[in-house]
Design a protein around this motif. Structure first.
Motif, PDB file in Angstrom:
ATOM      1  N   LYS A  61       0.832  -1.210   0.000  1.00 27.29           N
ATOM      2  CA  LYS A  61       0.000   0.000   0.000  1.00 27.29           C
ATOM      3  C   LYS A  61       0.862   1.254   0.000  1.00 27.29           C
ATOM      4  N   ASP A  62       0.486   2.232  -0.841  1.00 23.38           N
ATOM      5  CA  ASP A  62       1.129   3.542  -0.851  1.00 23.38           C
ATOM      6  C   ASP A  62       0.159   4.554  -1.456  1.00 23.38           C
ATOM      7  N   ASN A  63       0.197   5.798  -0.958  1.00 22.32           N
ATOM      8  CA  ASN A  63      -0.776   6.793  -1.434  1.00 22.32           C
ATOM      9  C   ASN A  63      -0.592   7.163  -2.899  1.00 22.32           C
ATOM     10  N   SER A  64       0.586   6.898  -3.470  1.00 24.11           N
ATOM     11  CA  SER A  64       0.820   7.196  -4.885  1.00 24.11           C
ATOM     12  C   SER A  64       0.550   6.004  -5.790  1.00 24.11           C
ATOM     13  N   GLY A  65       0.272   4.859  -5.191  1.00 15.84           N
ATOM     14  CA  GLY A  65       0.119   3.635  -5.956  1.00 15.84           C
ATOM     15  C   GLY A  65       1.374   2.789  -5.891  1.00 15.84           C
ATOM     16  N   VAL A 102      10.651 -23.800  10.336  1.00 15.71           N
ATOM     17  CA  VAL A 102      10.075 -22.475  10.102  1.00 15.71           C
ATOM     18  C   VAL A 102      11.013 -21.622   9.244  1.00 15.71           C
ATOM     19  N   TRP A 103      10.449 -21.059   8.182  1.00 15.23           N
ATOM     20  CA  TRP A 103      11.172 -20.172   7.283  1.00 15.23           C
ATOM     21  C   TRP A 103      10.500 -18.797   7.283  1.00 15.23           C
ATOM     22  N   GLN A 104      11.239 -17.786   6.864  1.00 17.60           N
ATOM     23  CA  GLN A 104      10.688 -16.442   6.809  1.00 17.60           C
ATOM     24  C   GLN A 104      10.855 -15.840   5.423  1.00 17.60           C
ATOM     25  N   VAL A 105      10.072 -14.778   5.187  1.00 16.58           N
ATOM     26  CA  VAL A 105      10.081 -14.068   3.911  1.00 16.58           C
ATOM     27  C   VAL A 105      10.574 -12.644   4.133  1.00 16.58           C
ATOM     28  N   ASN A 106      11.475 -12.182   3.273  1.00 20.54           N
ATOM     29  CA  ASN A 106      11.901 -10.786   3.204  1.00 20.54           C
ATOM     30  C   ASN A 106      11.526 -10.240   1.836  1.00 20.54           C
ATOM     31  N   ALA A 107      11.247  -8.946   1.767  1.00 20.73           N
ATOM     32  CA  ALA A 107      10.914  -8.349   0.472  1.00 20.73           C
ATOM     33  C   ALA A 107      11.235  -6.867   0.473  1.00 20.73           C
ATOM     34  N   THR A 108      11.573  -6.349  -0.697  1.00 23.41           N
ATOM     35  CA  THR A 108      11.721  -4.916  -0.893  1.00 23.41           C
ATOM     36  C   THR A 108      10.637  -4.464  -1.851  1.00 23.41           C
ATOM     37  N   VAL A 109       9.853  -3.450  -1.433  1.00 26.25           N
ATOM     38  CA  VAL A 109       8.716  -2.975  -2.237  1.00 26.25           C
ATOM     39  C   VAL A 109       8.946  -1.522  -2.637  1.00 26.25           C
ATOM     40  N   LYS A 110       8.290  -1.125  -3.740  1.00 29.12           N
ATOM     41  CA  LYS A 110       8.506   0.220  -4.259  1.00 29.12           C
ATOM     42  C   LYS A 110       7.187   0.841  -4.704  1.00 29.12           C
ATOM     43  N   ALA A 111       7.053   2.166  -4.499  1.00 25.48           N
ATOM     44  CA  ALA A 111       5.847   2.900  -4.871  1.00 25.48           C
ATOM     45  C   ALA A 111       6.097   3.735  -6.124  1.00 25.48           C
ATOM     46  N   ASN A 112       5.012   4.244  -6.708  1.00 29.81           N
ATOM     47  CA  ASN A 112       5.119   5.040  -7.930  1.00 29.81           C
ATOM     48  C   ASN A 112       5.876   6.348  -7.727  1.00 29.81           C
ATOM     49  N   ASP A 113       5.837   6.899  -6.491  1.00 30.57           N
ATOM     50  CA  ASP A 113       6.502   8.174  -6.215  1.00 30.57           C
ATOM     51  C   ASP A 113       7.958   8.012  -5.792  1.00 30.57           C
ATOM     52  N   GLY A 114       8.479   6.771  -5.890  1.00 29.35           N
ATOM     53  CA  GLY A 114       9.864   6.523  -5.540  1.00 29.35           C
ATOM     54  C   GLY A 114      10.085   6.039  -4.129  1.00 29.35           C
TER      55      GLY A 114
END
Length: 272
Positions: free
Chosen positions: A76-80, A141-153
């Protein structure tokens, strides 16, 4: 060193020894959801709000087959939402992993929210070559990591956004004798419980495990548990029951934190 997976265009095989390992999916995994993870850093207000691994199912590792499993990440991000720039999975206690991020599909849910599904693949030869001790210890037990990005950078590097269980595959057999059997006579039910060993890529007997013996009367819809039996030093099962009617017998193993649940094929026995 943390065992990270390769990117979508990379390969996890480069850092692993040439060992065959496969995976299949099974049910009954517990998916833990976290807003930003145990550790996170970045810029702006883009966030992960939900993560589901393999549709809530365990990932089960055998000895040869390859499998793909999805990780659905709600962002989720306000710019998309622009998408994912990194996804990795690894054992929470050992810090080692072996899955390749092979693709991503993002579905826009609203102007601020998207669900990006990363496709992960486990394939032969992708075992880490520097796990201390027994490779089987990375089951659990395993875990998930992630890097996410928004339209505004805006971007956010999120650690531990979900947990799932990666387990060793198991096999179970049942054999009831004699067949047919006289009513009121003794019936011997044997079997064997085995599980995948990731060191030599073979199945070995799983010792000291409690297994349920179940029975379904001929014409009935469901099995019911008759008794519990423990596997011996070779993973073998053996017990006796009294035959009162025609029906099918089977063993059922509920699984452990590191080993998959399994139910054998039923063995139908007729009366003389």
């Amino acid at each position: 060193m943390r065992g990270r997976t390769a990117g979508a265009a990379g390969t996890a095989a480069a850092g692993g020894r040439a060992r065959a390992i496969g995976a299949v999916a099974s049910a009954a995994a517990l998916t833990l959801l976290c807003a930003t993870g145990a550790h996170a850093e970045g810029r702006g207000d883009v966030r992960v709000t939900k993560t589901v691994v393999n549709s809530g199912n365990n990932v089960i590792i055998g000895t040869s087959a390859r499998v793909t499993y999805p990780i659905a990440i709600t962002i989720k991000d306000n710019s998309g939402v622009k998408g994912l720039t990194d996804v990795s999975v690894f054992n929470t206690s050992k810090g080692w992993g072996f899955s390749d991020w092979t693709g991503t599909r993002c579905e826009k849910k609203s102007s601020t929210t998207s669900v990006c599904t990363a496709t992960m693949t486990v394939a032969p030869g992708w075992l880490p070559d520097s796990v201390p001790g027994d490779i089987n210890t990375i089951a659990g037990v395993w875990q998930v990591n992630a890097t996410v990005k928004a339209n505004d950078g805006d971007y956010w590097i999120s650690d531990h956004i979900a947990e799932f269980k990666m387990k060793r595959a198991s096999k179970l057999t049942t054999d009831a004798t004699p067949e047919p059997v006289a009513k009121g006579s003794s019936l011997t039910i044997t079997g064997k419980l085995s599980r995948a060993n990731w060191e030599d890529l073979k199945y070995h007997g799983f010792t000291g495990q409690t297994v349920k013996l179940q029975y379904r009367k001929a014409g009935a819809a469901h099995y019911s548990t008759v008794k519990t039996v423990k596997t011996d030093s070779s993973g073998k099962l053996r017990t006796k029951v009294t035959a009162t009617s025609a029906g099918s017998w089977r063993y059922f193993f509920p699984g452990t934190t590191t080993t998959a649940r399994v139910v054998s094929t039923g063995d139908a026995v007729k009366l003389k």
